[in-house]
Design a protein around this motif. Structure first.
Motif, PDB file in Angstrom:
ATOM      1  N   ASP A  28       0.786  -1.248   0.000  1.00  0.00           N
ATOM      2  CA  ASP A  28       0.000   0.000   0.000  1.00  0.00           C
ATOM      3  C   ASP A  28       0.817   1.296   0.000  1.00  0.00           C
ATOM      4  OD1 ASP A  28      -1.909  -1.936   0.256  1.00  0.00           O
ATOM      5  OD2 ASP A  28      -2.697  -1.250   2.190  1.00  0.00           O
ATOM      6  N   PHE A  33      -2.133   7.211   1.018  1.00  0.00           N
ATOM      7  CA  PHE A  33      -1.568   7.145   2.369  1.00  0.00           C
ATOM      8  C   PHE A  33      -0.388   8.093   2.563  1.00  0.00           C
ATOM      9  CE2 PHE A  33      -3.586   3.000   1.697  1.00  0.00           C
ATOM     10  CZ  PHE A  33      -4.472   3.015   2.761  1.00  0.00           C
ATOM     11  N   PHE A  39      -6.500   9.450   1.821  1.00  0.00           N
ATOM     12  CA  PHE A  39      -7.193   8.815   2.946  1.00  0.00           C
ATOM     13  C   PHE A  39      -6.484   9.113   4.273  1.00  0.00           C
ATOM     14  CE2 PHE A  39      -8.069   4.773   5.403  1.00  0.00           C
ATOM     15  CZ  PHE A  39      -9.395   5.070   5.686  1.00  0.00           C
ATOM     16  N   GLU A  76      -4.603  -0.846  -1.332  1.00  0.00           N
ATOM     17  CA  GLU A  76      -5.903  -0.922  -0.653  1.00  0.00           C
ATOM     18  C   GLU A  76      -6.870  -0.007  -1.390  1.00  0.00           C
ATOM     19  OE1 GLU A  76      -5.968  -0.018   3.563  1.00  0.00           O
ATOM     20  OE2 GLU A  76      -8.167  -0.029   3.605  1.00  0.00           O
ATOM     21  N   LYS A 136      -7.606  -4.693   4.997  1.00  0.00           N
ATOM     22  CA  LYS A 136      -6.288  -4.341   5.517  1.00  0.00           C
ATOM     23  C   LYS A 136      -5.278  -5.442   5.200  1.00  0.00           C
ATOM     24  CE  LYS A 136      -8.146  -0.629   7.155  1.00  0.00           C
ATOM     25  NZ  LYS A 136      -8.079   0.561   6.284  1.00  0.00           N
ATOM     26  N   VAL A 161       3.176   0.431   4.266  1.00  0.00           N
ATOM     27  CA  VAL A 161       2.469   1.217   5.273  1.00  0.00           C
ATOM     28  C   VAL A 161       1.046   0.680   5.447  1.00  0.00           C
ATOM     29  CG1 VAL A 161       3.823   3.278   4.791  1.00  0.00           C
ATOM     30  CG2 VAL A 161       1.716   2.918   3.506  1.00  0.00           C
ATOM     31  N   THR A 162       0.517   0.932   6.628  1.00  0.00           N
ATOM     32  CA  THR A 162       1.216   1.364   7.813  1.00  0.00           C
ATOM     33  C   THR A 162       1.604   0.132   8.631  1.00  0.00           C
ATOM     34  OG1 THR A 162      -0.819   1.609   9.127  1.00  0.00           O
ATOM     35  CG2 THR A 162      -0.036   3.549   7.938  1.00  0.00           C
ATOM     36  N   VAL A 165      -1.121  -1.438  10.828  1.00  0.00           N
ATOM     37  CA  VAL A 165      -2.417  -1.746  10.213  1.00  0.00           C
ATOM     38  C   VAL A 165      -2.208  -2.777   9.098  1.00  0.00           C
ATOM     39  CG1 VAL A 165      -4.527  -0.817   9.181  1.00  0.00           C
ATOM     40  CG2 VAL A 165      -3.311   0.518  10.888  1.00  0.00           C
ATOM     41  N   CYS A 166      -1.953  -2.339   7.873  1.00  0.00           N
ATOM     42  CA  CYS A 166      -1.940  -3.297   6.762  1.00  0.00           C
ATOM     43  C   CYS A 166      -0.712  -4.194   6.745  1.00  0.00           C
ATOM     44  CB  CYS A 166      -2.121  -2.559   5.441  1.00  0.00           C
ATOM     45  SG  CYS A 166      -3.794  -1.892   5.293  1.00  0.00           S
TER      46      CYS A 166
HETATM   47  C1  C5J Z   1      -3.032   0.663   5.573  1.00  0.00           C
HETATM   48  C2  C5J Z   1      -4.754   1.909   6.715  1.00  0.00           C
HETATM   49  N1  C5J Z   1      -2.550   0.437   4.348  1.00  0.00           N
HETATM   50  N2  C5J Z   1      -3.909   2.376   7.643  1.00  0.00           N
HETATM   51  N3  C5J Z   1      -4.297   1.151   5.680  1.00  0.00           N
HETATM   52  O1  C5J Z   1      -2.336   0.469   6.554  1.00  0.00           O
HETATM   53  O2  C5J Z   1      -5.932   2.164   6.795  1.00  0.00           O
END
Ligand code: C5J
Length: 226
Positions: A28, A33, A39, A76, A136, A161-162, A165-166
Motif C-alpha cells: 500500500d 496514504f 485517505f 488498498e 487491511k 504502510v502502515t 495496520v496493513c
Molecule cells: C493501511 C490503513 N494500508 N492504515 N491502511 O495500513 O488504513
C-alpha cells in the motif's frame, strides 16, 4: 554461495533464505496514504511521517529486481460502486472524509482514482504483480495466496504502510497460512512512531510469534552477495 546458505540478519534470529522461494511484498505505498489530500490525511494524520520508508523501500526494490526476486505490490481500495466496501468500514468519521468521498486526489480509496496509485518512486514495473485488496490484510478477498503458490514462494519480505495496520494484518495472515514473514523495519512506517516500534516488537517477540524483523541494509547486503 548457494541460496541455501544465505542467512538474513534478523530478529529474533538469523533466517536462512532461498531467494527463489522469497518474494518482496510492498504493502500500500499509495498516494492515498503518503500524500496530502488522500485517505491518511483525511483521518487527520501527518502523512510526511510515512516518507521515511520510501528511500529504504527503493533500495530494497532495486536490489530485489537485480537479483530476480519476485516483487509483489498491493493497493488498498474499493470498486467505484463500493459494492466491496463493508458499510461498517465506510461509515466512520464525517461524510467528507469517508471512503468514496471526493478529495483533491479523486474519490478516497477508490480504484482508478489518482490517490489509489502507487507513489511514482515505487511504481511497479510491467510484469510485477499488483494485488488490489479491499481490506487491511493482503490475503483477505484477494488471489495473493494463489500467486504465491504458483511461484512456490514460502518467505515474504514485507515493506510498506502502515506498520501496525496493513503490514501487521498481512504478516499475521501470512504467518497463519505457513509463510515465513519478515518485516523490514525501516521500509515500513506509521503515522504513530510508537505504534511502528511496538508493532515491530510484537512481530518478533516470543521467538518470532508472527515472524521476523530485519531491515533494508541486511536485505540489500545479502542480495548483493548472491
Ligand atoms: C493501511 C490503513 N494500508 N492504515 N491502511 O495500513 O488504513
Amino acid at each position: 554461495m548457494t541460496d541455501h546458505n544465505m542467512l538474513l540478519a534478523a530478529q529474533p534470529a538469523p533466517l536462512p533464505l532461498e531467494l527463489e522461494r522469497s518474494a518482496l511484498l510492498i504493502i500500500d505505498m499509495q498516494r492515498d496514504f503518503l500524500e496530502p489530500g488522500g485517505f491518511g490525511s483525511s483521518l487527520g494524520n501527518d502523512v510526511s511521517l510515512l516518507r521515511n520508508a520510501v528511500e529504504p523501500c527503493q533500495r530494497v526494490l532495486a536490489a530485489a529486481r537485480s537479483a530476480g526476486v519476485v516483487v509483489i505490490h498491493t493497493r488498498e481500495g474499493h470498486r467505484a460502486d463500493m459494492a466491496d466496501a463493508h458499510p461498517h468500514k465506510v461509515m466512520r468519521g464525517g461524510p467528507a472524509t469517508r471512503i468514496g468521498a471526493a478529495g483533491p486526489m479523486g474519490r478516497i480509496l477508490i480504484r482508478g482514482e489518482p490517490g489509489h496509485d502507487i507513489i511514482p518512486e515505487l511504481a511497479p514495473l510491467p510484469g510485477e504483480v499488483v494485488i488490489d485488496k479491499p481490506g487491511k490484510g493482503a490475503f483477505y478477498q484477494t488471489d495473493l495466496e494463489m500467486v504465491l503458490t504458483t511461484r512456490r514462494i514460502d518467505t515474504l519480505l514485507v515493506c510498506g504502510v502502515t506498520t501496525e495496520v496493513c503490514v501487521h494484518t498481512t504478516v499475521r495472515e501470512g504467518n497463519d497460512r505457513g509463510y515465513r514473514c519478515v518485516a523490514l523495519a525501516d521500509c515500513c512506517a506509521s503515522y504513530f512512531p510508537e505504534f511502528h516500534s511496538i508493532g515491530l516488537q510484537m512481530i518478533c517477540a516470543q521467538n518470532g510469534i508472527f515472524g521476523w524483523v530485519s531491515d533494508a541494509d541486511a536485505v540489500t547486503a545479502l542480495l548483493a552477495s548472491r
